[in-house]
Design a protein around this motif. Sequence first.
Motif, PDB file in Angstrom:
ATOM      1  N   ALA A  97      46.882  30.942  46.722  1.00 21.39           N
ATOM      2  CA  ALA A  97      46.428  31.268  45.366  1.00 21.39           C
ATOM      3  C   ALA A  97      46.927  32.621  44.882  1.00 21.39           C
ATOM      4  O   ALA A  97      46.838  32.925  43.683  1.00 21.39           O
ATOM      5  CB  ALA A  97      44.901  31.234  45.311  1.00 21.39           C
ATOM      6  N   VAL A  98      47.474  33.452  45.759  1.00 20.72           N
ATOM      7  CA  VAL A  98      47.926  34.784  45.357  1.00 20.72           C
ATOM      8  C   VAL A  98      49.023  34.698  44.294  1.00 20.72           C
ATOM      9  O   VAL A  98      49.061  35.492  43.349  1.00 20.72           O
ATOM     10  CB  VAL A  98      48.418  35.584  46.582  1.00 20.72           C
ATOM     11  CG1 VAL A  98      49.058  36.909  46.146  1.00 20.72           C
ATOM     12  CG2 VAL A  98      47.264  35.853  47.535  1.00 20.72           C
ATOM     13  N   ILE A  99      49.896  33.724  44.403  1.00 18.38           N
ATOM     14  CA  ILE A  99      50.988  33.606  43.437  1.00 18.38           C
ATOM     15  C   ILE A  99      50.477  33.406  42.019  1.00 18.38           C
ATOM     16  O   ILE A  99      51.087  33.868  41.053  1.00 18.38           O
ATOM     17  CB  ILE A  99      51.960  32.448  43.827  1.00 18.38           C
ATOM     18  CG1 ILE A  99      53.206  32.458  42.938  1.00 18.38           C
ATOM     19  CG2 ILE A  99      51.265  31.110  43.787  1.00 18.38           C
ATOM     20  CD1 ILE A  99      54.082  33.666  43.060  1.00 18.38           C
ATOM     21  N   ASP A 100      49.327  32.748  41.873  1.00 18.03           N
ATOM     22  CA  ASP A 100      48.782  32.512  40.532  1.00 18.03           C
ATOM     23  C   ASP A 100      48.310  33.805  39.877  1.00 18.03           C
ATOM     24  O   ASP A 100      48.240  33.894  38.644  1.00 18.03           O
ATOM     25  CB  ASP A 100      47.628  31.506  40.607  1.00 18.03           C
ATOM     26  CG  ASP A 100      48.105  30.128  41.007  1.00 18.03           C
ATOM     27  OD1 ASP A 100      49.190  29.718  40.545  1.00 18.03           O
ATOM     28  OD2 ASP A 100      47.410  29.458  41.789  1.00 18.03           O
ATOM     29  N   VAL A 101      47.962  34.791  40.694  1.00 24.23           N
ATOM     30  CA  VAL A 101      47.575  36.097  40.156  1.00 24.23           C
ATOM     31  C   VAL A 101      48.823  36.911  39.819  1.00 24.23           C
ATOM     32  O   VAL A 101      48.929  37.485  38.731  1.00 24.23           O
ATOM     33  CB  VAL A 101      46.691  36.860  41.167  1.00 24.23           C
ATOM     34  CG1 VAL A 101      46.302  38.221  40.603  1.00 24.23           C
ATOM     35  CG2 VAL A 101      45.456  36.041  41.514  1.00 24.23           C
ATOM     36  N   VAL A 102      49.788  36.937  40.729  1.00 23.17           N
ATOM     37  CA  VAL A 102      50.995  37.744  40.524  1.00 23.17           C
ATOM     38  C   VAL A 102      51.791  37.239  39.324  1.00 23.17           C
ATOM     39  O   VAL A 102      52.356  38.036  38.561  1.00 23.17           O
ATOM     40  CB  VAL A 102      51.861  37.748  41.802  1.00 23.17           C
ATOM     41  CG1 VAL A 102      53.156  38.533  41.589  1.00 23.17           C
ATOM     42  CG2 VAL A 102      51.079  38.344  42.966  1.00 23.17           C
TER      43      VAL A 102
END
Length: 332
Positions: free
Chosen positions: A250-255
């Motif tokens: 899910a980190v990519i959705d924030v970045v």
Amino acid sequence: MPNLKEAAALLARANDVTLLGHVRPDADALGSALALGRALQLRGGVKVRVSVGEPEEMPETLRSLDVGGLYVPASELPESEQLLVALDTPTPGRLGKLAPRVDAVRAAGGDVLVIDHHASNVFYGTHHVVDDTAEATAVLVFALLAELGTEIDEPIARCLYAGLVTDTSGFRRARPSTHLMAAKLLEAGVDPDKVVREIVDDHPFAWLPMLSDVLAGARLEPDEARGFGLAHAVVTLDAARSVRAEEVEAVIDVVRSTREAGVAVVLKEAEPTGPRQRWTVSLRSARGVDVSAAAGELGGGGHRQAAGCTAEGTADEVLGKLREALSRAPLL
């Protein structure tokens, strides 16, 4: 729609079927496999199993989709099957340790059906339902179930809706026909709020300190990615130990929400298989650059706006390779 009649006939006469999604499956890969698997299970007289090469256990956020108990860990699969179906998987390599089953089934005279929507698909089966204009593999499975004359119950609809909502970024990239498909799934009884909450929005508290640690090291390079800007972050094994794989993904959705960057990259450290560090890489493009081409240079693939690959080396070395690949990537 390509080869639907041929694929439906193949499925209609099969009595032993293994359905595989790609390694580290998302909702489209597993949702599509479970939806088609349940349709075959309800027909009766068919041995059906669903699996992936990695991880051994089904991701926690997707377990509610397996109403029929079809998921089988890779280590417990039988030696062979009459029909192998690979879903949302453009190359055999994306099946991980289960990739050799493709050649094994073909060598034994069995059939391999590939159902996929990636432009990078290499057509490695004996039969194919491949359409890179479909927003999700779930769209192709929905059409295939219609060809089979399958009545879509709520569990099947839920699996397809999960794939649809995630691969279209919450329907932001969905065509009118795909919205109509979603409406039919809702009519079958899907609770959209529950599905999205379980698969996309639900995180344990441990995600917050992990995210804080990772984002503290995030960097913006406004001149990279052919001038559209690059934002990147690194998730080390130490940072990821307190959370599930779902939180790492899910980190990519924030970045990617960074306004100043047309391209977002997240490096996720994997357990090493040799002396060098190993990374799985997620790439997203909000504008400008075809990230599937960049991923392809490193042996990966995907969509023009969402792709991935694996690479070895230090984080700086891998980021260097990505910068070079992005500098050559075609414009959208």
